[in-house]
Design a protein around this motif. Structure first.
Motif, mmCIF file in Angstrom:
data_model
loop_
_atom_site.group_PDB
_atom_site.id
_atom_site.type_symbol
_atom_site.label_atom_id
_atom_site.label_comp_id
_atom_site.label_asym_id
_atom_site.label_seq_id
_atom_site.Cartn_x
_atom_site.Cartn_y
_atom_site.Cartn_z
ATOM 1 N N LEU A 131 0.882 -1.156 0.000
ATOM 2 C CA LEU A 131 0.000 0.000 0.000
ATOM 3 C C LEU A 131 0.927 1.214 0.000
ATOM 4 O O LEU A 131 1.923 1.220 0.716
ATOM 5 N N LEU A 132 0.624 2.214 -0.829
ATOM 6 C CA LEU A 132 1.491 3.385 -0.883
ATOM 7 C C LEU A 132 0.944 4.498 -0.008
ATOM 8 O O LEU A 132 -0.240 4.823 -0.072
ATOM 9 N N VAL A 133 1.813 5.045 0.826
ATOM 10 C CA VAL A 133 1.458 6.239 1.587
ATOM 11 C C VAL A 133 2.492 7.294 1.234
ATOM 12 O O VAL A 133 3.694 7.015 1.226
ATOM 13 N N GLY A 134 2.016 8.480 0.917
ATOM 14 C CA GLY A 134 2.956 9.517 0.528
ATOM 15 C C GLY A 134 2.329 10.888 0.624
ATOM 16 O O GLY A 134 1.171 11.032 1.026
ATOM 17 N N GLY A 165 -5.532 22.285 2.115
ATOM 18 C CA GLY A 165 -4.562 23.373 2.184
ATOM 19 C C GLY A 165 -3.238 23.019 2.834
ATOM 20 O O GLY A 165 -2.498 23.906 3.253
ATOM 21 N N ALA A 166 -2.955 21.726 2.914
ATOM 22 C CA ALA A 166 -1.673 21.319 3.498
ATOM 23 C C ALA A 166 -1.178 20.070 2.786
ATOM 24 O O ALA A 166 -1.957 19.367 2.131
ATOM 25 N N ILE A 167 0.121 19.816 2.896
ATOM 26 C CA ILE A 167 0.643 18.562 2.368
ATOM 27 C C ILE A 167 0.637 17.556 3.514
ATOM 28 O O ILE A 167 1.252 17.771 4.567
ATOM 29 N N VAL A 168 -0.138 16.503 3.313
ATOM 30 C CA VAL A 168 -0.275 15.475 4.349
ATOM 31 C C VAL A 168 0.189 14.141 3.782
ATOM 32 O O VAL A 168 0.339 13.995 2.562
ATOM 33 N N TYR A 169 0.419 13.182 4.651
ATOM 34 C CA TYR A 169 0.747 11.833 4.210
ATOM 35 C C TYR A 169 -0.511 10.998 4.278
ATOM 36 O O TYR A 169 -1.168 10.912 5.313
ATOM 37 N N ALA A 216 4.381 1.017 1.870
ATOM 38 C CA ALA A 216 5.571 1.737 1.430
ATOM 39 C C ALA A 216 5.385 3.210 1.771
ATOM 40 O O ALA A 216 4.384 3.811 1.382
ATOM 41 N N PHE A 217 6.324 3.746 2.540
ATOM 42 C CA PHE A 217 6.301 5.164 2.884
ATOM 43 C C PHE A 217 7.105 5.897 1.808
ATOM 44 O O PHE A 217 8.324 5.727 1.730
ATOM 45 N N VAL A 218 6.433 6.694 1.031
ATOM 46 C CA VAL A 218 7.094 7.374 -0.083
ATOM 47 C C VAL A 218 7.321 8.841 0.280
ATOM 48 O O VAL A 218 6.362 9.552 0.603
ATOM 49 N N GLY A 219 8.567 9.258 0.272
ATOM 50 C CA GLY A 219 8.841 10.676 0.550
ATOM 51 C C GLY A 219 9.200 10.950 1.992
ATOM 52 O O GLY A 219 8.881 12.014 2.518
#
Lengths: 286, 370
Positions: B22-25, B31-35, B112-115
């Motif tokens: 599973l991809l998390v990124g 209004g924000a960059i979240v994972y 998978a933690f991307v970034g």
């Protein structure tokens, strides 16, 4: 060994499972303090604890509280916890009846270093419910009474009606050569004993400072004054041990609640040699 | 070191999906960059940057097409390794007693933690020590950690609240990753340099159509990371920091910061290393089913230190002091490192804009020195 540690696990283990256990007897010690005797059932085969360790006791749906074990560590299959009814969970525990089931996790933490006291005098100072985690120490020492020299118990309670384990206190004094001195904050018409804070009892005993180990448990202020008194009487700091209390949720060092400066009371304590925490005791709101 | 062209980035993500991850990124939300869960490179915040200052966070449109041209947002990876809410067990009445069943019944997906930024990777390594490094192990954390594949992304820009360089936790990764990427955008050339940190990472990279990086290509990436470090303006003065805070348990600065601190707990919620939790016990209406839920907690709440005799830390002064002293002093005693990675989240998300580096400087300026 200077400090009994928890039954150190050989391999890392999970936060210890909750076990349902049966209450086989409820003894009301005072108006607000009671002892639950617990039948460990199948758990009894593997459950061992050291005097000074504690369990987390769970009331169905209500929550958990950290309670020290107050019974004899040499007994198998059974345990006792003496509990002061004061919060939500302990009030829930106070409603438990014989035959009811509660949850138990444990044992946790470091215990009193009884081996360090062999061949020496022992001075135990307890305030209020602080006597409960020290009762297993008494049982352990009395089982080998000759391994210890003088055993002195200085105990302070709020009033004569708040004195815990009254029958045993008399028995320890009469049958086991324990110097038991009890004082109360407020007397009543029947009270012929000492009145005043527990540290006033030091004036009635003489300590051999070089050969005495001190175990202290009670409210923090009481412990601070007791340590000062022991210091004045020449006890070395590394011969003094105390048991600390803080809020606890997990009991295994994860939840962060019990932090006391760099220490986690749940896993580094609750029993500490005084030098380890001496510098923290005077810090307010630590 | 190999090269993945920017147009090929999605092949890496597809490769992970095909291996069952599973991809998390990073992705833009509210209004924000979240994972959060992502499905392809399309979900990445391409061309989105951010501005961060004390108590300030806003997104901006970049004038380029960088995939990872932003600083860390309010969500950290602890959300996935140490979830904000976790059912620990369920209990069901049975006669006079009750039976207990584990809270987690569904298997955790391999993720998978991307970034993952270098500071954040260090945050994960710090939490590993908390949850895996002692005599007890947090089972849920271990499962999630064992199932995590880490694609780290080195930083090529620093935000105004970043101070990883002075904490030694960035802007480049050194350990703990399966794959580490550096994004390079020079005129029309847009590529990633990639290196594997584990055999699994090597396998994943090996399945892609990559080629060895040329020296100039590799150097461009390394230079960009180095510039992110040297251009960093905020810094933490870490000299004798544990001792400094231990010696300044009483310092007028604690009164000063207490006037500004709202004890709102934001700093602890966004912090990638803060690990405190509480439990909530509940029953259903019939009273026959109970459960225990673990929730993130904060040393800034009043109840945190409640004992029979009252609260140990009733004042905000004492609670802020506990938080800062734990991070920058007691953590060293407990886990052998400082507990701060210099990500700057606590500065950005503090409604009062309290800056821990400035608090440390103030204590250093007026305090007791060993």
């Amino acid at each position: 060994m200077t400090h009994e540690t928890m039954n150190a696990p050989a391999a890392p283990r999970e936060g210890v499972r909750l076990h349902p256990v049966t209450v086989k007897k409820v003894i009301w010690e005072t108006d607000d303090t009671f002892t639950l005797q617990i039948d460990l059932g199948a758990l009894g085969n593997t459950f061992n604890f050291l005097p000074g360790q504690f369990n987390m006791l769970y009331v169905f749906g209500l929550g958990e509280a950290a309670i020290s074990i107050s019974s004899d560590a040499s007994q198998t299959g059974t345990l006792a916890h003496t509990i002061h009814r004061v919060g939500t969970v302990t009030s829930g525990l106070a409603q438990v009846k014989r035959g009811d089931v509660i949850g138990l996790r444990g044992p946790f933490g470091a215990g009193w270093p009884i081996t360090a006291a062999r061949g020496k005098d022992v001075c135990i100072v307890a305030g209020g419910i602080g006597l409960a985690p020290l009762r297993p120490v008494m049982y352990a020492m009395l089982r080998e009474r000759t391994a210890f020299e003088r055993i002195i118990l200085l105990y302070g309670a709020r009033s004569p009606l708040d004195i815990l384990y009254r029958v045993e206190l008399e028995e320890w004094a009469k049958e086991h050569n324990v110097e038991v001195l009890v004082t109360v904050d407020r007397g009543d018409s029947s009270w012929k004993g000492y009145i005043g804070v527990v540290t006033t009892l030091f004036s009635y005993i003489k300590l051999d400072a070089r050969a005495t180990v001190g175990y202290v448990c009670g409210p923090e202020t009481m412990m601070k004054y007791t340590i000062d008194e022991m210091g004045r009487r020449g006890l070395a700091e590394d011969q003094i041990y105390l048991s600390m209390e803080r809020n606890m949720k997990c009991a295994v060092g994860f939840c962060g609640h019990c932090q006391y400066g760099p220490e986690f009371i749940c896993k580094d304590g609750p029993v500490f040699a005084l030098p380890r925490i001496r510098h923290l005791l005077d810090r307010k709101e630590l | 070191m190999v090269i993945i062209e920017s147009t090929e980035l999605n092949h890496l993500l597809e490769g992970l999906i095909s291996r069952g991850y599973l991809l998390v990124g990073p992705t833009v939300r509210s209004g924000a960059i979240v994972y959060d869960e992502i499905r392809s490179a399309e979900d990445l915040p391409r061309g989105v940057g951010d501005e961060q200052l004390p108590a300030r966070y806003s997104l901006r449109r970049r004038d380029d097409a960088m995939f990872f041209g932003y600083g860390v947002g309010p969500v950290s990876w602890k959300k996935f390794l140490y979830p904000p809410r976790l059912t620990m067990f369920r209990a069901t009445k049975a006669g006079k007693g009750f039976t207990i069943t584990p809270g987690e019944t569904e298997p955790r997906p391999r993720t998978a933690f991307v970034g993952v930024r270098p500071c954040e990777l260090n945050g994960i390594i710090m939490q590993d020590k908390v949850f895996l490094g002692g005599p007890y192990v947090d089972g849920a954390y271990k499962k999630a950690r064992d199932n995590a594949f880490i694609v780290a992304v080195n930083c090529t820009e620093s935000g105004a609240n970043c101070f990883c360089a002075s904490m030694g936790t960035g802007p480049g990764v050194t350990k703990g990753f399966d794959i580490a990427l550096t994004e390079v955008l020079q005129g029309k050339r847009h590529y990633f340099t990639a290196e594997a940190g584990t055999s699994l990472g090597k396998e994943v990279l090996g399945a892609l159509s990559t080629r060895e990086a040329t020296d100039p290509e590799a150097k461009a990436g390394l230079d960009a990371v180095a510039r992110a470090g040297t251009s960093q303006v905020k810094r933490m003065d870490v000299r004798d920091l544990p001792q400094l805070l231990n010696d300044n348990f009483e310092n007028p600065r604690w009164d000063d910061v207490a006037k500004r601190c709202l004890a709102c707990t934001n700093c602890t919620m966004v912090c990638p290393t803060c690990f405190c939790s509480t439990v909530e016990d509940s029953t259903d209406l019939t009273g026959t089913h109970a459960e225990r839920t673990r929730k993130w907690d904060s040393c800034f709440t009043m109840d945190f230190t409640k004992v029979a005799g009252g609260n140990i830390r009733p004042s905000t002064r004492a609670r802020y002091r506990q938080w800062l002293t734990h991070k920058l002093s007691n953590w060293m005693n407990q886990f052998g490192t400082l507990g701060c990675v210099g990500c700057g989240r606590c500065i950005t998300w503090c409604p009062s804009g309290i800056d821990l580096t400035a608090e440390v400087d103030a204590i250093r300026g007026n305090g007791v020195h060993a």
